[in-house]
Design a protein around this motif. Structure first.
Motif, PDB file in Angstrom:
ATOM      1  N   TYR A 255       0.829  -1.201   0.000  1.00  0.00           N
ATOM      2  CA  TYR A 255       0.000   0.000   0.000  1.00  0.00           C
ATOM      3  C   TYR A 255       0.869   1.259   0.000  1.00  0.00           C
ATOM      4  N   ALA A 256       0.564   2.171  -0.910  1.00  0.00           N
ATOM      5  CA  ALA A 256       1.284   3.449  -0.992  1.00  0.00           C
ATOM      6  C   ALA A 256       0.495   4.494  -0.221  1.00  0.00           C
ATOM      7  N   VAL A 257       1.067   4.967   0.865  1.00  0.00           N
ATOM      8  CA  VAL A 257       0.374   5.952   1.695  1.00  0.00           C
ATOM      9  C   VAL A 257       0.264   7.264   0.920  1.00  0.00           C
ATOM     10  N   PRO A 258      -0.930   7.787   0.724  1.00  0.00           N
ATOM     11  CA  PRO A 258      -1.071   9.029  -0.048  1.00  0.00           C
ATOM     12  C   PRO A 258      -0.517  10.225   0.727  1.00  0.00           C
ATOM     13  N   HIS A 259       0.026  11.175  -0.021  1.00  0.00           N
ATOM     14  CA  HIS A 259       0.550  12.410   0.572  1.00  0.00           C
ATOM     15  C   HIS A 259      -0.419  13.548   0.300  1.00  0.00           C
ATOM     16  N   TYR A 260      -0.704  14.277   1.323  1.00  0.00           N
ATOM     17  CA  TYR A 260      -1.661  15.372   1.201  1.00  0.00           C
ATOM     18  C   TYR A 260      -1.023  16.543   0.465  1.00  0.00           C
ATOM     19  N   ARG A 261      -1.773  17.075  -0.495  1.00  0.00           N
ATOM     20  CA  ARG A 261      -1.337  18.262  -1.226  1.00  0.00           C
ATOM     21  C   ARG A 261      -2.493  19.254  -1.201  1.00  0.00           C
ATOM     22  N   PRO A 262      -2.288  20.392  -0.589  1.00  0.00           N
ATOM     23  CA  PRO A 262      -3.406  21.344  -0.487  1.00  0.00           C
ATOM     24  C   PRO A 262      -3.842  21.815  -1.867  1.00  0.00           C
ATOM     25  N   PRO A 263      -5.133  21.993  -2.063  1.00  0.00           N
ATOM     26  CA  PRO A 263      -5.617  22.454  -3.372  1.00  0.00           C
ATOM     27  C   PRO A 263      -5.183  23.895  -3.642  1.00  0.00           C
ATOM     28  N   SER A 264      -5.080  24.208  -4.919  1.00  0.00           N
ATOM     29  CA  SER A 264      -4.680  25.559  -5.309  1.00  0.00           C
ATOM     30  C   SER A 264      -5.823  26.545  -5.069  1.00  0.00           C
ATOM     31  N   ARG A 265      -5.443  27.737  -4.658  1.00  0.00           N
ATOM     32  CA  ARG A 265      -6.439  28.795  -4.457  1.00  0.00           C
ATOM     33  C   ARG A 265      -6.747  29.529  -5.755  1.00  0.00           C
ATOM     34  N   PHE A 266      -6.020  29.119  -6.803  1.00  0.00           N
ATOM     35  CA  PHE A 266      -6.163  29.841  -8.066  1.00  0.00           C
ATOM     36  C   PHE A 266      -6.882  28.959  -9.089  1.00  0.00           C
ATOM     37  N   PRO A 267      -7.632  29.590  -9.996  1.00  0.00           N
ATOM     38  CA  PRO A 267      -8.423  28.809 -10.948  1.00  0.00           C
ATOM     39  C   PRO A 267      -7.550  28.071 -11.952  1.00  0.00           C
ATOM     40  N   SER A 268      -8.121  26.984 -12.477  1.00  0.00           N
ATOM     41  CA  SER A 268      -7.436  26.206 -13.510  1.00  0.00           C
ATOM     42  C   SER A 268      -8.017  26.550 -14.870  1.00  0.00           C
ATOM     43  N   THR A 269      -7.347  26.086 -15.894  1.00  0.00           N
ATOM     44  CA  THR A 269      -7.841  26.215 -17.256  1.00  0.00           C
ATOM     45  C   THR A 269      -7.554  24.921 -17.988  1.00  0.00           C
TER      46      THR A 269
ATOM     47  N   PHE B 202      -0.129  26.934  -8.544  1.00  0.00           N
ATOM     48  CA  PHE B 202      -0.445  26.935  -7.121  1.00  0.00           C
ATOM     49  C   PHE B 202      -0.014  28.233  -6.426  1.00  0.00           C
ATOM     50  N   ASP B 203       0.679  29.092  -7.183  1.00  0.00           N
ATOM     51  CA  ASP B 203       1.145  30.332  -6.570  1.00  0.00           C
ATOM     52  C   ASP B 203       0.555  31.568  -7.227  1.00  0.00           C
ATOM     53  N   ALA B 204      -0.130  31.390  -8.357  1.00  0.00           N
ATOM     54  CA  ALA B 204      -0.716  32.536  -9.048  1.00  0.00           C
ATOM     55  C   ALA B 204      -1.681  32.009 -10.101  1.00  0.00           C
ATOM     56  N   THR B 205      -2.432  32.918 -10.689  1.00  0.00           N
ATOM     57  CA  THR B 205      -3.344  32.530 -11.757  1.00  0.00           C
ATOM     58  C   THR B 205      -2.548  32.290 -13.033  1.00  0.00           C
ATOM     59  N   ILE B 206      -2.816  31.141 -13.670  1.00  0.00           N
ATOM     60  CA  ILE B 206      -2.095  30.806 -14.882  1.00  0.00           C
ATOM     61  C   ILE B 206      -2.526  31.748 -16.003  1.00  0.00           C
TER      62      ILE B 206
ATOM     63  N   ALA C 117       1.159  14.314 -20.330  1.00  0.00           N
ATOM     64  CA  ALA C 117       1.390  14.781 -18.955  1.00  0.00           C
ATOM     65  C   ALA C 117       2.858  15.107 -18.733  1.00  0.00           C
ATOM     66  N   GLU C 118       3.745  14.286 -19.281  1.00  0.00           N
ATOM     67  CA  GLU C 118       5.177  14.520 -19.116  1.00  0.00           C
ATOM     68  C   GLU C 118       5.624  15.785 -19.847  1.00  0.00           C
ATOM     69  N   ALA C 119       5.075  16.002 -21.052  1.00  0.00           N
ATOM     70  CA  ALA C 119       5.479  17.168 -21.834  1.00  0.00           C
ATOM     71  C   ALA C 119       4.923  18.457 -21.268  1.00  0.00           C
ATOM     72  N   ALA C 120       3.742  18.420 -20.675  1.00  0.00           N
ATOM     73  CA  ALA C 120       3.131  19.647 -20.158  1.00  0.00           C
ATOM     74  C   ALA C 120       3.844  20.172 -18.931  1.00  0.00           C
ATOM     75  N   GLY C 121       4.566  19.313 -18.232  1.00  0.00           N
ATOM     76  CA  GLY C 121       5.363  19.768 -17.101  1.00  0.00           C
ATOM     77  C   GLY C 121       4.558  19.959 -15.841  1.00  0.00           C
ATOM     78  N   PRO C 122       5.115  20.721 -14.876  1.00  0.00           N
ATOM     79  CA  PRO C 122       4.476  20.867 -13.559  1.00  0.00           C
ATOM     80  C   PRO C 122       3.149  21.611 -13.592  1.00  0.00           C
ATOM     81  N   LEU C 123       2.876  22.306 -14.663  1.00  0.00           N
ATOM     82  CA  LEU C 123       1.599  23.010 -14.730  1.00  0.00           C
ATOM     83  C   LEU C 123       0.431  22.061 -14.981  1.00  0.00           C
ATOM     84  N   CYS C 124       0.699  20.878 -15.449  1.00  0.00           N
ATOM     85  CA  CYS C 124      -0.364  19.917 -15.802  1.00  0.00           C
ATOM     86  C   CYS C 124      -0.896  19.239 -14.539  1.00  0.00           C
ATOM     87  N   THR C 125      -2.197  19.330 -14.324  1.00  0.00           N
ATOM     88  CA  THR C 125      -2.838  18.659 -13.178  1.00  0.00           C
ATOM     89  C   THR C 125      -3.791  17.556 -13.607  1.00  0.00           C
TER      90      THR C 125
END
Length: 702
Positions: A599-613, A672-676, A635-643
């Motif tokens: 079993y892989a224990v899930p890690h909590y990641r707080p949701p972003s306060r900024f809207p997605s597109t 997660f730090d600003a509006t895209i 997903a790999e090509a889009a980088g860290p912005l891809c959710t």
């Protein structure tokens, strides 16, 4: 009210009542019977004794001449005593008899056993007549005692015997059949009676049946035999199935005047396999299959001879064939082992008393040991621990103090148990019902089948390689329900047999004729699988086309977790389903339990306060490219912005050409730090298109 007492037999009373009723129709007549009292010295109603009326002549039990008039039949025949219904384990064939149970009760209550007194039932000084001859061609007959009787008269058995048989659930037939059944119930030794005149050649032969040989058994059924069956035959044909049932050709009839009595000991395994193969189980086979002691043959034959001579038959000397009865070797019982194994100290004298009450011969073997010889009827007493168990049983298990043992810690992992338990509870929550099917099959499965060396029957010759056949059998018997099973499957490998724990779950479903292009049942099963494995492993499950030969090639998938194969699912090959009589499709998921990651224990990641597109792109790729591979590359090509990436549509047709398809992909982007910004989103999509073109040769559909 006036009471008129009419005396006489039942027929006389019936005639009197009929006459009175005809002459005085206005008279109310109530018939009262003196229940359980001999009224005419010769007969009594079976119904009054709570015995099955159809087992006796016109419901009337014929009593023996000389039965005292007015005797209480309940007391006379012991009808007020209890009838015991007991279940005997396979290691105690000696207890499948009245004497065996009486011996146990006598030892438990500390009272002496009173077995029937046997005597020689023949006069050795008189001519012996034609002695029966027996030839043992099969080693599965260990001992065969044969004895001839002349001056036999077939008639009803004595009333006391018929009543006792009826109380034991045996229908009285005639004196010969009843003696055979009575001795079997009393001693535990099955017998068979042959009409001596109908034995061609005068010799009984114990042999394996010939392939295709037939026999008409006493139940009137014609049975085709194979060499698996063991028969007793004469020079021309089989006269009986060894340990099961005799044939009609040698059956005792009203004209029988001479018989040959068989008391034999057969291989329990052979009788059990034959009984299963023929679908025939009798009181005799239930005893033979437990492998009773060979010494019981002589005892049963002697008891039958005693009863037959009391009924007027002339007995000749019995003849025994086969192995001699061996005296068991003495077992040395160290007295110190009793307390060590039981936690209970039993005095030496009580141990000797308990074992002697069970028929053992006990003598001293020094100050701290006993030499115990087991009785001939107890083949299960072979080591000192067996004797200690017997002593404890008679002493009383309740006398053993309940003490929690001192157990050192064990390094035994319960992870496998916990994993299976979690899987079972997870499927129960999804609406599946657990089943348990047999692990042995009648046909080989897979390319490396495991054959059982000593199968109980042809239907249990191979160990299963898959859970699917058992599930299909369950569907055929119980209908369209959601089921699961956790069990072991087997496969032969170079170094032996590989045994793995598998999980199978599924359901029946009829195809949707209105939307043949969309298999809702497949998607429902895949959804249940993803839900279950994500809960158990904490990881995502990937499905790719293709699975084993048990599944429909176009409706199956391989299951992987982090590029590790963990199972397969799909629609079972319809040809297999039809072979089990199913009119609907079976959808089954098979999981290799040992292959599931921890079993892989899930890690909590707080949701972003900024809207997605999101951006939707249509990529034209070759039709061999899977949607899963496209999602991973995007997903790999889009980088860290891809959710999130999801292929939500597929198109094949003239607009994309043969050998190609169009996949509609939705890419979700978020910071997660600003509006895209649109510029950032466009840059990510440009990277996605470049990577798709380089890796898959993808182009944009316009």
């Amino acid at each position: 009210m006036q009471v008129l007492a009419l005396h006489g037999g039942r027929g006389d009373v019936d005639r009197h009542l009929a006459t009175v009723g005809a002459q005085l129709p206005e008279l109310r007549i109530e018939r009262r019977t003196m229940r359980g009292v001999v009224s005419d010295g010769m007969m009594i109603s079976a119904d009054e004794l709570a015995l099955p009326a159809e087992w006796f002549e016109d419901g009337i039990l014929q009593l023996d001449p000389g039965t005292p008039l007015g005797a209480d039949v309940v007391e006379l025949f012991g009808l007020g005593s209890d009838s015991l219904d007991v279940e005997i384990t396979a290691n105690r064939p000696d207890a499948t008899s009245v004497i065996g149970l009486a011996r146990e009760l006598a030892a438990s209550y500390g009272v002496p056993l009173q077995p029937p007194t046997l005597r020689d039932a023949y006069d050795a000084t008189e001519p012996q007549g034609e002695a029966p001859q027996v030839v043992l061609e099969s080693g599965d007959c260990h001992r065969f005692v044969a004895q001839r009787f002349d001056d036999v008269r077939v008639q009803p058995a004595p009333a006391w015997m018929r009543i006792r048989l009826a109380l034991a659930g045996q229908r009285p037939i005639n004196n010969l059949v009843d003696v055979s059944n009575y001795v079997m119930l009393e001693t535990g030794q099955p017998l068979h009676f042959y009409d001596a005149v109908r034995i061609h050649g005068g010799t009984l032969i114990v042999r394996s049946a010939r392939d295709g040989e037939t026999i008409v058994t006493l139940d009137g059924t014609t049975r085709s035999l194979s060499p698996l069956a063991l028969v007793i035959a004469d020079d021309t044909a089989p006269l009986g199935l060894a340990g099961l049932m005799g044939s009609a050709s040698s059956e005792v009839t009203a004209a029988t005047s001479a018989i040959v009595v068989e008391a034999a000991n057969f291989s329990g395994a052979r009788v059990r396999r034959m009984s299963t193969a023929l679908g025939l189980r009798t009181e005799a086979s239930a005893r033979h299959e437990k492998s009773p002691a060979p010494a019981l043959t002589d005892f049963g034959a002697a008891r039958a001879a005693q009863l037959l001579t009391e009924l007027g038959a002339t007995a000749y000397a019995p003849h025994a064939f086969g192995a001699e009865i061996a005296t068991p070797e003495a077992i040395t019982l160290p007295l110190r082992d009793i307390e060590r194994l039981l936690g209970l100290a039993i005095p030496r004298e009580r141990v000797m008393k308990h074992l002697e009450a069970l028929g053992c011969l006990v003598r001293a073997a020094g100050p701290e040991a006993l030499a115990v010889t087991a009785p001939p009827w107890r083949r299960d007493l072979t080591i000192p621990a067996d004797l200690i168990e017997e002593a404890a049983r008679i002493e009383g298990y309740e006398n053993i103090e309940a003490v929690e043992p001192s157990v050192p810690p064990h390094q035994i992992s319960s992870a496998a148990f916990e994993r299976e338990r979690a899987l079972a509870h997870g499927l129960d929550g999804l609406g599946y019902r657990e089943i348990l099917t047999h692990s042995m099959r009648g046909s080989a499965q897979g390319d490396a089948p495991v054959e059982v060396r000593n199968p109980l029957s042809e239907e249990q010759r191979f160990l299963r390689a898959s859970l699917v056949p058992g599930m299909l059998e369950y569907f055929a018997a119980n209908g369209a329900i959601r089921i699961f099973e956790i069990g072991n499957v087997f496969r032969r490998e170079d170094d032996g047999v590989a045994e793995r724990t598998a999980l199978g779950f599924g359901f029946l479903s009829s195809p949707d004729r209105t939307r043949p292009w969309r298999d809702e049942s497949f998607l429902r099963l895949l959804g249940d699988c993803e839900t279950l494995l994500r809960k158990i492993t904490g990881r995502a499950v990937a499905a790719s086309p293709g699975a084993g030969s048990e599944f429909h090639p176009g409706k199956s998938a391989r299951l992987t977790i982090e590029n590790r194969d963990v199972g397969e699912l799909g629609c079972v090959d319809p040809r297999s389903s039809r072979s089990f009589g199913l009119n609907a499709n079976a959808y089954v998921c098979l999981i290799d339990v040992a292959a599931l990651p921890s079993y892989a224990v899930p890690h909590y990641r707080p949701p972003s306060r900024f809207p997605s597109t999101y951006r939707d792109v249509a990529l034209i790729v070759r039709d061999v490219v899977s949607a899963r591979d496209v999602e991973g590359a995007v997903a790999e090509a889009a980088g860290p912005l891809c959710t999130g990436v999801r292929v939500f549509d597929e198109y094949r047709g003239p607009q994309v050409g043969d050998g190609f398809k169009s996949l509609a992909v939705r890419v979700t982007l978020q910071r997660f730090d600003a509006t895209i910004t649109d510029e950032e989103a466009d840059a990510a999509i440009a990277a996605v298109l470049a990577a798709a073109g380089e890796r898959f040769g993808a182009t944009i559909r316009t």
